[in-house]
Scaffold this motif. Structure first.
Motif, mmCIF file in Angstrom:
data_model
loop_
_atom_site.group_PDB
_atom_site.id
_atom_site.type_symbol
_atom_site.label_atom_id
_atom_site.label_comp_id
_atom_site.label_asym_id
_atom_site.label_seq_id
_atom_site.Cartn_x
_atom_site.Cartn_y
_atom_site.Cartn_z
ATOM 1 N N ARG A 31 0.816 -1.210 0.000
ATOM 2 C CA ARG A 31 0.000 0.000 0.000
ATOM 3 C C ARG A 31 0.856 1.268 0.000
ATOM 4 N N SER A 32 2.032 1.209 0.625
ATOM 5 C CA SER A 32 2.857 2.413 0.755
ATOM 6 C C SER A 32 3.709 2.686 -0.481
ATOM 7 N N THR A 33 3.804 1.714 -1.389
ATOM 8 C CA THR A 33 4.677 1.836 -2.549
ATOM 9 C C THR A 33 4.362 3.020 -3.462
ATOM 10 N N PRO A 34 3.087 3.337 -3.761
ATOM 11 C CA PRO A 34 2.825 4.441 -4.699
ATOM 12 C C PRO A 34 3.453 5.770 -4.302
ATOM 13 N N GLY A 35 3.699 5.977 -3.011
ATOM 14 C CA GLY A 35 4.284 7.238 -2.570
ATOM 15 C C GLY A 35 5.626 7.535 -3.200
ATOM 16 N N VAL A 36 6.419 6.499 -3.505
ATOM 17 C CA VAL A 36 7.730 6.723 -4.119
ATOM 18 C C VAL A 36 7.669 6.656 -5.636
ATOM 19 N N MET A 37 6.477 6.399 -6.192
ATOM 20 C CA MET A 37 6.334 6.328 -7.645
ATOM 21 C C MET A 37 5.727 7.589 -8.242
ATOM 22 N N VAL A 38 5.287 8.525 -7.393
ATOM 23 C CA VAL A 38 4.642 9.736 -7.896
ATOM 24 C C VAL A 38 5.566 10.480 -8.858
ATOM 25 N N GLY A 39 6.799 10.739 -8.433
ATOM 26 C CA GLY A 39 7.761 11.463 -9.269
ATOM 27 C C GLY A 39 8.064 10.760 -10.578
ATOM 28 N N PRO A 40 8.449 9.487 -10.539
ATOM 29 C CA PRO A 40 8.755 8.780 -11.792
ATOM 30 C C PRO A 40 7.572 8.721 -12.768
ATOM 31 N N LEU A 41 6.354 8.508 -12.267
ATOM 32 C CA LEU A 41 5.186 8.476 -13.146
ATOM 33 C C LEU A 41 4.931 9.853 -13.753
ATOM 34 N N THR A 248 -4.291 12.226 8.483
ATOM 35 C CA THR A 248 -3.007 12.807 8.899
ATOM 36 C C THR A 248 -1.860 11.806 8.920
ATOM 37 N N THR A 249 -2.113 10.568 8.554
ATOM 38 C CA THR A 249 -1.032 9.581 8.461
ATOM 39 C C THR A 249 -0.908 9.085 7.025
ATOM 40 N N ALA A 250 -1.717 8.076 6.656
ATOM 41 C CA ALA A 250 -1.616 7.489 5.321
ATOM 42 C C ALA A 250 -1.923 8.488 4.218
ATOM 43 N N GLY A 251 -2.909 9.357 4.433
ATOM 44 C CA GLY A 251 -3.293 10.284 3.384
ATOM 45 C C GLY A 251 -2.314 11.415 3.176
ATOM 46 N N LEU A 252 -1.836 11.992 4.255
ATOM 47 C CA LEU A 252 -0.992 13.179 4.164
ATOM 48 C C LEU A 252 0.493 12.837 4.171
ATOM 49 N N VAL A 253 0.952 12.243 5.259
ATOM 50 C CA VAL A 253 2.392 12.018 5.412
ATOM 51 C C VAL A 253 2.888 10.874 4.533
ATOM 52 N N GLN A 254 2.229 9.726 4.587
ATOM 53 C CA GLN A 254 2.724 8.585 3.816
ATOM 54 C C GLN A 254 2.660 8.838 2.319
ATOM 55 N N SER A 255 1.602 9.487 1.857
ATOM 56 C CA SER A 255 1.423 9.697 0.418
ATOM 57 C C SER A 255 2.216 10.884 -0.122
ATOM 58 N N HIS A 256 2.463 11.910 0.703
ATOM 59 C CA HIS A 256 3.026 13.148 0.172
ATOM 60 C C HIS A 256 4.329 13.605 0.828
ATOM 61 N N ALA A 376 -7.433 13.251 2.282
ATOM 62 C CA ALA A 376 -6.215 14.042 2.462
ATOM 63 C C ALA A 376 -5.239 13.844 1.311
ATOM 64 N N ALA A 377 -5.127 12.601 0.805
ATOM 65 C CA ALA A 377 -4.217 12.354 -0.320
ATOM 66 C C ALA A 377 -4.631 13.167 -1.535
ATOM 67 N N LEU A 378 -5.946 13.212 -1.797
ATOM 68 C CA LEU A 378 -6.446 13.958 -2.951
ATOM 69 C C LEU A 378 -6.308 15.460 -2.750
#
Length: 425
Positions: A31-41, A248-256, A376-378
């Protein structure tokens, strides 16, 4: 069904907990993987960060909305079958992303397919396993299993970030698919559905503590439970607090956190490693929270946790920079201790108020957690596109945490009999 008094073998409940920990560890990593793929995508396809955030938001929302139905499916078909199927779904979704060429395909595969798979291994799984297998030390075990989310993040994020940096996002997606497949046989052979399947009673319990599965339709069971729980104020207070917890965790910090750090010139691998350090201290904080939940008022614990989180988010924006500094490390440690420490006391309040239906009820409470994360992610992605900075998102999260602290303190407790003394391992 109990072992002889002099038998000092490890109770099978601990093996069930270990297999559950492994499944949850994998789910957290996937689940946490997409956070590091935002830039490359963004770089390869030219997709806006806000558009990529839609896929992350769908993933987070389904991760939560699937939970109550997954808990009901576990009642109907068994924990082992549901978790094994979920892992296969994650493998299929992650593996197919290497062929995508449009952002809607990212939403479908990583948002919908992987979201459904990881959602079936969400916190409802913790509630189900703890409720069936444990009477003594429930708070501690809840903390340990919840900490699997931190450990998964710890194991996967730096590795995935390194793979993305060295070979691109496609090998990273295939790594996630392979890891999901590896866990399937472990779950299938090691995770039994009930203590009776191992010829024992729940850990620290008696015949009266045996949870009888409800074999009615899974969807009907989940919806009826929601209907009944929604008539209580406790349910809505827990839902409100957990919505903010997810935001404030998965949506904000983990994703962004990683793209925000990248905005300030910090390498993605360094930022991902910082999130992994959050995972290390979350492991400590969540287990400690489980231990405290067995001994203190869960409402007070939640109020303190959310209050501390508000302070840390309010102090975060000035800490970003090109180089790693002591203040950022202090934030990572502080925030890590508080990351999902909220789960054991929230689960305890749900169990106290809703009894045998607590696993499904908590599935709905957890759904609100992930809806908050999706929100929060959106919104954070849109804020970044509109303002060129994440600062407003961090400050907004701090305000929300203050609201969550107040909601938690308003929960009314139900008087219960003293918990049984812990049984020997």
């Amino acid at each position: 069904m109990n072992a002889p008094a002099g038998d000092r073998r490890i109770h099978p409940a601990w093996w069930a907990a270990a297999a559950t920990f492994l499944a949850l560890l994998g789910a957290a990593g996937f689940r946490s993987t997409p956070g590091v793929m935002v830039g490359p995508l963004h770089d390869e396809f030219g997709w806006a960060i806000g558009d990529i955030s839609v896929a992350i938001a769908v993933n987070l929302a389904l991760f939560g909305l699937t939970a109550p139905f997954a808990a009901a499916l576990m009642e109907r078909f068994g924990v082992r079958r549901v978790v094994a199927a979920a892992l296969l779904l994650v493998a299929a979704g992650a593996g197919a992303t290497v062929f995508m060429t449009a952002v809607w395909q990212l939403v479908l595969l990583w948002g919908v397919v992987v979201g459904l798979g990881t959602g079936s291994m969400a916190m409802a799984l913790v509630a189900t396993v703890v409720g069936r297998w444990f009477v003594a030390r429930r708070g501690l075990v809840s903390g340990i299993l919840t900490a699997a989310t931190a450990t998964g993040q710890l194991v996967f994020l730096p590795m995935i970030a390194a793979i993305v940096e060295g070979g691109g996002w496609r090998p990273a997606a295939l790594t996630v698919a392979a890891a999901a497949l590896v866990v399937v046989p472990v779950v299938w052979f090691c995770l039994k559905d009930h203590p009776a399947d191992a010829g024992v009673l729940p850990y620290g319990g008696t015949e009266a503590d045996v949870v009888v599965p409800q074999r009615s339709g899974a969807a009907l069971l989940a919806l009826r439970t929601l209907r009944d729980a929604a008539r209580t104020g406790t349910f809505w207070l827990l839902v409100g607090g957990f919505f903010i917890c997810g935001a404030t965790t998965a949506g904000l910090v983990q994703s962004h956190f990683v793209p925000a750090a990248h905005d300030h010139g910090m390498p993605a691998t360094t930022a991902a490693s910082l999130l992994a350090v959050v995972g290390i201290f979350d492991l400590v904080g969540t287990i400690l929270s489980g231990w405290l939940t067995d001994r203190a008022d869960p409402r007070i614990l939640l109020g303190v946790y959310y209050g501390l989180r508000a302070v840390s988010l309010a102090l975060l924006p000035p800490l970003f920079g090109t180089d790693l500094n002591a203040s950022m490390l202090a934030f990572v440690v502080f925030y890590g201790l508080d990351w999902v420490a909220t789960v054991p006391p929230t689960m305890a309040l749900a169990r106290e108020r809703f009894g045998p239906r607590a696993a499904v009820v908590f599935g709905w409470v957890f759904a609100s957690h992930q809806l908050g994360a999706a929100f929060a992610a959106l919104v954070a992605g849109q804020v970044r596109d509109a303002l060129g900075s994440y600062d407003a998102a961090w400050y907004g999260g701090a305000v929300l945490c203050v609201v969550a602290a107040v909601l938690s303190l308003l929960v009314r407790r139900r008087r219960t009999a003293p918990a049984p003394a812990p049984a020997p391992v």
